[in-house]
Write a protein that holds these residues in place. Structure first.
Motif, PDB file in Angstrom:
ATOM      1  N   MET A   1      -2.333  23.900 -15.903  1.00 20.37           N
ATOM      2  CA  MET A   1      -2.446  23.569 -17.336  1.00 20.37           C
ATOM      3  C   MET A   1      -3.902  23.056 -17.510  1.00 20.37           C
ATOM      4  O   MET A   1      -4.465  23.791 -18.663  1.00 20.37           O
ATOM      5  CB  MET A   1      -1.422  22.387 -17.735  1.00 20.37           C
ATOM      6  CG  MET A   1      -1.473  22.524 -19.243  1.00 20.37           C
ATOM      7  SD  MET A   1      -0.512  21.429 -19.998  1.00 20.37           S
ATOM      8  CE  MET A   1      -0.893  19.719 -19.422  1.00 20.37           C
ATOM      9  N   ILE A   3      -6.625  24.158 -15.747  1.00 19.51           N
ATOM     10  CA  ILE A   3      -7.653  25.017 -15.854  1.00 19.51           C
ATOM     11  C   ILE A   3      -7.284  26.188 -17.072  1.00 19.51           C
ATOM     12  O   ILE A   3      -8.474  26.764 -17.528  1.00 19.51           O
ATOM     13  CB  ILE A   3      -7.125  25.954 -14.570  1.00 19.51           C
ATOM     14  CG1 ILE A   3      -7.593  24.803 -13.116  1.00 19.51           C
ATOM     15  CG2 ILE A   3      -7.777  27.230 -14.270  1.00 19.51           C
ATOM     16  CD1 ILE A   3      -7.153  25.554 -11.792  1.00 19.51           C
ATOM     17  N   GLN A   4      -6.207  26.283 -17.609  1.00 17.39           N
ATOM     18  CA  GLN A   4      -6.058  27.398 -18.543  1.00 17.39           C
ATOM     19  C   GLN A   4      -6.711  26.905 -19.864  1.00 17.39           C
ATOM     20  O   GLN A   4      -7.460  27.438 -20.474  1.00 17.39           O
ATOM     21  CB  GLN A   4      -4.488  27.349 -18.658  1.00 17.39           C
ATOM     22  CG  GLN A   4      -4.097  28.480 -19.888  1.00 17.39           C
ATOM     23  CD  GLN A   4      -4.718  29.859 -19.776  1.00 17.39           C
ATOM     24  OE1 GLN A   4      -4.491  30.485 -18.493  1.00 17.39           O
ATOM     25  NE2 GLN A   4      -5.400  30.276 -20.740  1.00 17.39           N
ATOM     26  N   LYS A   5      -6.644  25.432 -20.033  1.00 18.31           N
ATOM     27  CA  LYS A   5      -7.259  24.954 -21.352  1.00 18.31           C
ATOM     28  C   LYS A   5      -8.587  24.917 -21.037  1.00 18.31           C
ATOM     29  O   LYS A   5      -9.303  25.323 -22.172  1.00 18.31           O
ATOM     30  CB  LYS A   5      -6.734  23.293 -21.264  1.00 18.31           C
ATOM     31  CG  LYS A   5      -5.200  23.304 -21.978  1.00 18.31           C
ATOM     32  CD  LYS A   5      -4.895  21.956 -22.394  1.00 18.31           C
ATOM     33  CE  LYS A   5      -3.448  21.995 -22.835  1.00 18.31           C
ATOM     34  NZ  LYS A   5      -3.219  21.812 -24.292  1.00 18.31           N
ATOM     35  N   SER A   7     -10.492  26.934 -19.284  1.00 21.08           N
ATOM     36  CA  SER A   7     -10.760  28.500 -19.548  1.00 21.08           C
ATOM     37  C   SER A   7     -10.988  29.043 -20.813  1.00 21.08           C
ATOM     38  O   SER A   7     -11.755  29.535 -21.319  1.00 21.08           O
ATOM     39  CB  SER A   7      -9.766  29.153 -18.564  1.00 21.08           C
ATOM     40  OG  SER A   7      -9.768  29.098 -17.224  1.00 21.08           O
ATOM     41  N   ASP A   8      -9.763  28.468 -21.623  1.00 15.14           N
ATOM     42  CA  ASP A   8      -9.879  28.793 -23.081  1.00 15.14           C
ATOM     43  C   ASP A   8     -11.010  28.171 -23.628  1.00 15.14           C
ATOM     44  O   ASP A   8     -11.703  28.639 -24.777  1.00 15.14           O
ATOM     45  CB  ASP A   8      -8.424  28.396 -23.704  1.00 15.14           C
ATOM     46  CG  ASP A   8      -7.278  29.088 -23.401  1.00 15.14           C
ATOM     47  OD1 ASP A   8      -7.495  30.267 -22.681  1.00 15.14           O
ATOM     48  OD2 ASP A   8      -6.220  28.665 -23.474  1.00 15.14           O
ATOM     49  N   TYR A   9     -11.259  26.757 -23.462  1.00 13.40           N
ATOM     50  CA  TYR A   9     -12.328  26.275 -24.210  1.00 13.40           C
ATOM     51  C   TYR A   9     -13.603  26.865 -23.890  1.00 13.40           C
ATOM     52  O   TYR A   9     -14.537  26.905 -24.724  1.00 13.40           O
ATOM     53  CB  TYR A   9     -12.514  24.816 -23.580  1.00 13.40           C
ATOM     54  CG  TYR A   9     -13.407  23.607 -24.247  1.00 13.40           C
ATOM     55  CD1 TYR A   9     -13.268  23.570 -25.625  1.00 13.40           C
ATOM     56  CD2 TYR A   9     -14.508  23.478 -23.558  1.00 13.40           C
ATOM     57  CE1 TYR A   9     -14.180  22.823 -26.302  1.00 13.40           C
ATOM     58  CE2 TYR A   9     -15.462  22.609 -24.233  1.00 13.40           C
ATOM     59  CZ  TYR A   9     -15.297  22.225 -25.570  1.00 13.40           C
ATOM     60  OH  TYR A   9     -16.325  21.627 -26.087  1.00 13.40           O
ATOM     61  N   ARG A  11     -14.696  29.701 -23.665  1.00 13.46           N
ATOM     62  CA  ARG A  11     -14.821  30.996 -24.720  1.00 13.46           C
ATOM     63  C   ARG A  11     -15.539  30.465 -25.765  1.00 13.46           C
ATOM     64  O   ARG A  11     -16.214  31.428 -26.420  1.00 13.46           O
ATOM     65  CB  ARG A  11     -13.631  31.751 -25.092  1.00 13.46           C
ATOM     66  CG  ARG A  11     -12.991  32.224 -23.880  1.00 13.46           C
ATOM     67  CD  ARG A  11     -11.483  32.904 -24.229  1.00 13.46           C
ATOM     68  NE  ARG A  11     -10.924  33.310 -23.097  1.00 13.46           N
ATOM     69  CZ  ARG A  11      -9.509  33.175 -22.828  1.00 13.46           C
ATOM     70  NH1 ARG A  11      -8.782  32.545 -23.932  1.00 13.46           N
ATOM     71  NH2 ARG A  11      -8.799  33.533 -21.725  1.00 13.46           N
ATOM     72  N   VAL A  25     -13.959  24.791 -13.363  1.00 15.61           N
ATOM     73  CA  VAL A  25     -12.681  25.756 -13.278  1.00 15.61           C
ATOM     74  C   VAL A  25     -12.763  26.417 -11.923  1.00 15.61           C
ATOM     75  O   VAL A  25     -11.822  26.384 -11.086  1.00 15.61           O
ATOM     76  CB  VAL A  25     -12.636  26.723 -14.417  1.00 15.61           C
ATOM     77  CG1 VAL A  25     -11.621  27.839 -14.034  1.00 15.61           C
ATOM     78  CG2 VAL A  25     -12.440  26.155 -15.723  1.00 15.61           C
ATOM     79  N   LYS A  29     -10.039  25.924  -8.953  1.00 15.58           N
ATOM     80  CA  LYS A  29      -9.155  27.184  -8.497  1.00 15.58           C
ATOM     81  C   LYS A  29      -9.196  27.252  -7.028  1.00 15.58           C
ATOM     82  O   LYS A  29      -8.368  27.730  -6.267  1.00 15.58           O
ATOM     83  CB  LYS A  29      -9.663  28.243  -9.120  1.00 15.58           C
ATOM     84  CG  LYS A  29      -9.115  28.508 -10.533  1.00 15.58           C
ATOM     85  CD  LYS A  29      -9.492  29.808 -11.035  1.00 15.58           C
ATOM     86  CE  LYS A  29      -8.797  30.256 -12.432  1.00 15.58           C
ATOM     87  NZ  LYS A  29      -9.176  31.362 -12.830  1.00 15.58           N
TER      88      LYS A  29
END
Length: 100
Positions: A1, A3-5, A7-9, A11, A25, A29
């Motif tokens: 979760m 990592i996903q947040k 990664s979204d940030y 952008r 990130v 990973k």
């Protein structure tokens, strides 16, 4: 979760800030936990009449669940405001920050 947040940030970031977060990130990973630290934040908004020491919940009583990372606590309390007014003020300021 996390990592996903992150990664979204990423952008939404400029090149310099992007590199910092992208490296974190990538380390997450690849399991390189010695290359970064996480700091979890607990921010609570309280009416000055109900602010107390027991407001931190799980992040204080189970702080070892977050090891080896750090946990920081902040309680925002505004005098002369009801809890509803305080929450509205806080979110209004958050929205200003997001739009910048």
């Amino acid at each position: 979760m996390v990592i996903q947040k992150l990664s979204d940030y990423c952008r939404k970031l400029g090149a310099e800030d992007f590199m910092t977060f992208a490296c974190a990130v990538l380390c997450m990973k690849t399991g390189q936990t010695d290359k970064y630290t996480l700091t979890f934040g607990c921010t609570l908004i309280r009416d000055f009449t109900c602010c107390g020491e027991k407001d931190y919940g799980k992040m204080q009583t189970n702080v070892s669940d977050f090891n080896p990372n750090d946990v920081h606590f902040v309680v925002l309390s505004f005098t002369q405001k009801t809890i509803s007014e305080t929450v509205d003020l806080f979110y209004k300021e958050v929205q200003k920050t997001i739009k910048q």
